[in-house]
Design an enzyme around this catalytic site. Structure first.
Site, PDB file in Angstrom:
ATOM      1  N   ASP A  16     -33.819  34.510  46.733  1.00 36.80           N
ATOM      2  CA  ASP A  16     -34.933  34.948  47.573  1.00 36.80           C
ATOM      3  C   ASP A  16     -34.812  34.332  48.968  1.00 36.80           C
ATOM      4  O   ASP A  16     -34.919  33.114  49.118  1.00 36.80           O
ATOM      5  CB  ASP A  16     -36.262  34.524  46.921  1.00 36.80           C
ATOM      6  CG  ASP A  16     -37.457  35.165  47.600  1.00 36.80           C
ATOM      7  OD1 ASP A  16     -37.289  35.772  48.671  1.00 36.80           O
ATOM      8  OD2 ASP A  16     -38.570  35.067  47.049  1.00 36.80           O
ATOM      9  N   ASP A  17     -34.566  35.157  49.951  1.00 36.13           N
ATOM     10  CA  ASP A  17     -34.455  34.731  51.358  1.00 36.13           C
ATOM     11  C   ASP A  17     -33.171  33.949  51.648  1.00 36.13           C
ATOM     12  O   ASP A  17     -33.109  33.193  52.625  1.00 36.13           O
ATOM     13  CB  ASP A  17     -35.655  33.879  51.811  1.00 36.13           C
ATOM     14  CG  ASP A  17     -36.978  34.624  51.778  1.00 36.13           C
ATOM     15  OD1 ASP A  17     -36.980  35.818  51.440  1.00 36.13           O
ATOM     16  OD2 ASP A  17     -38.005  34.003  52.099  1.00 36.13           O
TER      17      ASP A  17
ATOM     18  N   CYS B 111     -39.569  40.927  50.544  1.00 40.22           N
ATOM     19  CA  CYS B 111     -39.445  40.812  49.082  1.00 40.22           C
ATOM     20  C   CYS B 111     -39.819  42.042  48.264  1.00 40.22           C
ATOM     21  O   CYS B 111     -38.996  42.574  47.528  1.00 40.22           O
ATOM     22  CB  CYS B 111     -40.316  39.659  48.585  1.00 40.22           C
ATOM     23  SG  CYS B 111     -39.885  38.063  49.276  1.00 40.22           S
TER      24      CYS B 111
ATOM     25  N   ARG C  36     -37.224  44.421  46.011  1.00 42.30           N
ATOM     26  CA  ARG C  36     -37.151  44.357  44.537  1.00 42.30           C
ATOM     27  C   ARG C  36     -37.390  45.725  43.907  1.00 42.30           C
ATOM     28  O   ARG C  36     -36.744  46.104  42.924  1.00 42.30           O
ATOM     29  CB  ARG C  36     -38.179  43.340  44.019  1.00 42.30           C
ATOM     30  CG  ARG C  36     -37.724  41.929  44.248  1.00 42.30           C
ATOM     31  CD  ARG C  36     -38.860  40.963  44.536  1.00 42.30           C
ATOM     32  NE  ARG C  36     -38.319  39.905  45.372  1.00 42.30           N
ATOM     33  CZ  ARG C  36     -37.733  38.803  44.890  1.00 42.30           C
ATOM     34  NH1 ARG C  36     -37.698  38.597  43.594  1.00 42.30           N
ATOM     35  NH2 ARG C  36     -37.207  37.922  45.702  1.00 42.30           N
TER      36      ARG C  36
ATOM     37  N   LYS D 193     -38.915  35.246  39.875  1.00 45.68           N
ATOM     38  CA  LYS D 193     -39.985  35.819  40.709  1.00 45.68           C
ATOM     39  C   LYS D 193     -40.029  37.331  40.568  1.00 45.68           C
ATOM     40  O   LYS D 193     -39.048  38.011  40.853  1.00 45.68           O
ATOM     41  CB  LYS D 193     -39.746  35.435  42.168  1.00 45.68           C
ATOM     42  CG  LYS D 193     -40.616  36.200  43.153  1.00 45.68           C
ATOM     43  CD  LYS D 193     -40.407  35.709  44.557  1.00 45.68           C
ATOM     44  CE  LYS D 193     -40.853  36.749  45.575  1.00 45.68           C
ATOM     45  NZ  LYS D 193     -40.674  36.264  46.948  1.00 45.68           N
TER      46      LYS D 193
ATOM     47  N   HIS E  79     -42.928  39.879  41.632  1.00 48.31           N
ATOM     48  CA  HIS E  79     -43.422  40.433  42.900  1.00 48.31           C
ATOM     49  C   HIS E  79     -43.484  41.956  42.953  1.00 48.31           C
ATOM     50  O   HIS E  79     -43.364  42.563  44.011  1.00 48.31           O
ATOM     51  CB  HIS E  79     -42.610  39.893  44.094  1.00 48.31           C
ATOM     52  CG  HIS E  79     -43.493  39.654  45.295  1.00 48.31           C
ATOM     53  ND1 HIS E  79     -43.044  39.130  46.479  1.00 48.31           N
ATOM     54  CD2 HIS E  79     -44.819  39.899  45.471  1.00 48.31           C
ATOM     55  CE1 HIS E  79     -44.050  39.057  47.334  1.00 48.31           C
ATOM     56  NE2 HIS E  79     -45.138  39.514  46.738  1.00 48.31           N
TER      57      HIS E  79
ATOM     58  N   SER F 141     -44.487  35.283  45.235  1.00 48.81           N
ATOM     59  CA  SER F 141     -43.825  34.214  45.985  1.00 48.81           C
ATOM     60  C   SER F 141     -44.502  32.872  45.709  1.00 48.81           C
ATOM     61  O   SER F 141     -45.697  32.815  45.418  1.00 48.81           O
ATOM     62  CB  SER F 141     -43.874  34.503  47.483  1.00 48.81           C
ATOM     63  OG  SER F 141     -43.313  35.763  47.737  1.00 48.81           O
TER      64      SER F 141
ATOM     65  N   HIS G 159     -36.788  30.711  49.039  1.00 51.66           N
ATOM     66  CA  HIS G 159     -38.071  31.006  49.687  1.00 51.66           C
ATOM     67  C   HIS G 159     -38.839  29.688  49.787  1.00 51.66           C
ATOM     68  O   HIS G 159     -38.803  28.878  48.872  1.00 51.66           O
ATOM     69  CB  HIS G 159     -38.837  31.998  48.800  1.00 51.66           C
ATOM     70  CG  HIS G 159     -40.028  32.629  49.431  1.00 51.66           C
ATOM     71  ND1 HIS G 159     -41.198  31.942  49.667  1.00 51.66           N
ATOM     72  CD2 HIS G 159     -40.234  33.895  49.869  1.00 51.66           C
ATOM     73  CE1 HIS G 159     -42.077  32.762  50.222  1.00 51.66           C
ATOM     74  NE2 HIS G 159     -41.519  33.947  50.358  1.00 51.66           N
TER      75      HIS G 159
ATOM     76  N   ASP H 145     -32.557  39.049  48.249  1.00 51.22           N
ATOM     77  CA  ASP H 145     -33.515  40.146  48.465  1.00 51.22           C
ATOM     78  C   ASP H 145     -33.689  40.523  49.933  1.00 51.22           C
ATOM     79  O   ASP H 145     -34.144  41.611  50.244  1.00 51.22           O
ATOM     80  CB  ASP H 145     -34.872  39.825  47.840  1.00 51.22           C
ATOM     81  CG  ASP H 145     -35.611  38.708  48.570  1.00 51.22           C
ATOM     82  OD1 ASP H 145     -34.961  37.853  49.196  1.00 51.22           O
ATOM     83  OD2 ASP H 145     -36.858  38.682  48.492  1.00 51.22           O
ATOM     84  N   ASN H 146     -33.359  39.598  50.814  1.00 52.83           N
ATOM     85  CA  ASN H 146     -33.436  39.863  52.262  1.00 52.83           C
ATOM     86  C   ASN H 146     -32.784  38.681  52.976  1.00 52.83           C
ATOM     87  O   ASN H 146     -32.377  37.704  52.336  1.00 52.83           O
ATOM     88  CB  ASN H 146     -34.885  40.084  52.741  1.00 52.83           C
ATOM     89  CG  ASN H 146     -35.867  39.034  52.270  1.00 52.83           C
ATOM     90  OD1 ASN H 146     -36.725  39.305  51.438  1.00 52.83           O
ATOM     91  ND2 ASN H 146     -35.736  37.821  52.779  1.00 52.83           N
TER      92      ASN H 146
ATOM     93  N   LYS I 120     -34.897  37.689  58.030  1.00 49.52           N
ATOM     94  CA  LYS I 120     -35.920  38.298  57.174  1.00 49.52           C
ATOM     95  C   LYS I 120     -37.037  38.935  57.998  1.00 49.52           C
ATOM     96  O   LYS I 120     -37.539  38.331  58.940  1.00 49.52           O
ATOM     97  CB  LYS I 120     -36.520  37.206  56.285  1.00 49.52           C
ATOM     98  CG  LYS I 120     -37.767  37.615  55.512  1.00 49.52           C
ATOM     99  CD  LYS I 120     -38.293  36.469  54.686  1.00 49.52           C
ATOM    100  CE  LYS I 120     -39.590  36.833  53.983  1.00 49.52           C
ATOM    101  NZ  LYS I 120     -40.032  35.786  53.053  1.00 49.52           N
TER     102      LYS I 120
END
Ligand code: MG
Length: 469
Positions: A34-35, A74, A78, A131, A133, A159, A233, A285-286, A306
């Site tokens: 994540d991130d 996010c 996803r 996660k 989300h 998150s 994240h 994810d980004n 992001k």
């Protein structure tokens, strides 16, 4: 109801062949950071974050240099990964809210077919660890992973910064020292909250324990493990074996612990003699959350991070590993997370849903070195706005907006044009040099928009806060 929709969707696609390769049903593991930025791993050039397990995975497998998430934040990212579709088609995006919030009532619509549902229909055991989300089960039980094809769930529904306690200072996520008591994230095992606040310092380790357990307990049948990590994240937390160890500070500690987690997953597959029948894909994810200062990652030479549709917001690490099937390669052809949906279905011998557009492509020819993949165009959305599009090596920006600090997007007419093979940093606008390329990209966008049916956004409604007595 959901089952009926599924059966109808698959029945519409019965023409798909079932060759021997397609019915071998390999295991599929998708590890989703994540991130994590494009420049945050050793094998992508980071000078001092130590990622020996991911580096080895890349050396043994296929490292993509132009792999994209399907969104810049996010929730839509996803949704796209699990459905193979741009998030505008499922309503999992919004221009203002961007992602589901901690009291959101929306969810990935039941009409969507997730990768887990499609693989479960082919006899796969399915687990989601990490996660989610794509729905907040506390306020909408239909938003739970177990309602979207997963047999097993262990993780946070959203998150890790989404439920700050009253003692959390403003901008807590980017402070040098982050205190556990500032956040109140709930940890789920299946349908139950088992810990709140979740002890985030041990989260990566415990997720990995669960992943290892899931693999071992399902080793006699095909399985799909979707492993979306909570980190890097912010707020950042690492366990005591990693905290304070990386030269890159707490961000490095967290990424190095993720790396160790990947190492444990791959080692489990090796020791259980599953490696040669398992596709593992690692991605993010980004791009990196740059406004988090030293708590955020790096997109390397790519522009922005992001939240933006510049390359740094959506081009991410992408590593495929399958000993004996995927040869050690650096892959310079572009691919994206939505391709994992289509490719996984093909590998499992599952039929593609034929009653809806699927945007992901079958990238088996790239993975196995047997051919090329014909991709007409790739679209870069920020919320519901199509900001940019890529055809071949060129990317045109019809609109741009910095991830943060630029309240309104800027229109570009003519669009900005960059040759990504020559200029990955999107620095040199070559619009005037390539009118034919621009016309081709514009035509691809017009065609896409003409056929597009955007779904109503799921990101608007929230459960109101209880009234204060
Ligand atoms: Mg993210």
């Amino acid at each position: 109801m959901k089952l009926c929709l599924l059966l109808a969707a698959f029945a519409a696609g019965l023409t798909v062949s079932t060759s021997a390769a397609e019915i071998s049903r390999p295991n599929i593991v998708i590890i989703f950071a994540d991130d994590l930025g494009w420049g945050d791993l050793g094998c992508y050039g980071h000078p001092n974050i130590r990622t020996p397990h991911l580096d080895r995975m890349a050396a043994e497998g296929m490292r993509f240099t132009e792999f994209y998430s399907a969104a810049e934040v996010c929730t839509p990212s996803r949704a796209a990964l699990l459905t193979g579709r741009y998030p505008i088609r499922s309503g999992m995006c919004h221009d203002q809210f961007r992602v589901l919030r901690s009291r959101s009532l929306g969810q990935l619509p039941d009409s969507e077919i997730t990768l887990a549902e499609a693989l479960k229909a082919k006899g796969y055991a399915t687990g989601c660890i990490g996660k989610w989300h794509l729905g907040v089960p506390q306020f909408n039980p239909g938003g739970h992973p177990r309602r979207h094809g997963f047999d097993f769930y262990f993780g946070l529904p959203h998150s890790n910064d989404m439920d700050p306690t009253p003692v959390a200072p403003k901008g807590a996520g980017r402070l040098a020292e982050q205190k556990a008591e500032w956040w109140n994230a709930p940890l789920y095992r299946d349908d139950q909250i088992i810990e709140r606040p979740a002890d985030q310092t041990t989260l990566t380790h415990r997720y990995t324990d669960e992943a290892v357990k899931f693999i071992r307990s399902n080793k006699t049948k095909p399985f799909f493990l979707y492993f979306p990590h909570t980190f890097p994240h912010t707020p950042l937390f690492a366990s005591k074996n990693f905290f304070g160890k990386s030269p890159r500070g707490i961000y490095g500690d967290v990424v190095e612990e993720l790396d160790a987690s990947v190492g444990r997953v791959l080692e489990t597959l090796r020791t259980e003699k599953l490696a040669e029948n398992t596709l593992v894909f690692f991605t993010s994810d980004n791009g990196p959350w740059l406004i988090m200062n030293q708590q955020g990652g790096s997109a390397g030479l790519l522009r922005e991070g992001k939240g933006s549709t510049w390359e740094g917001g959506m081009r991410v690490p992408g590593i495929a590993w399958w000993p004996g099937r995927i040869k050690p390669t650096v892959q310079r052809t572009m691919a994206c997370t939505m391709d994992l949906f289509t490719t996984s279905l093909k590998l499992a011998g599952a039929q593609m849903p034929a009653d809806r557009p699927i945007d992901g492509l079958d990238i088996r020819p790239l993975l196995f070195g047997t051919g090329t993949v014909q991709r007409d165009a790739y679209f870069f959305y920020r919320g519901t706005r199509l900001m940019a599009a890529r055809v071949g090596d060129f990317k045109a920006h019809f609109m741009t907006q910095a991830a943060y600090g630029q309240p309104k997007h800027e229109d570009h007419n003519p669009p900005l044009l960059f040759n990504l093979k020559v200029d990955a940093s999107e620095t040199f606008n070559v619009t005037t040099n390539h009118p034919a390329v621009l016309a081709q990209i514009t035509a691809a966008v017009d065609k896409h928009k003409a056929a597009l049916q955007p779904a109503a956004s799921q990101l608007i409604e929230v459960e109101p806060l209880p009234e204060k007595k």
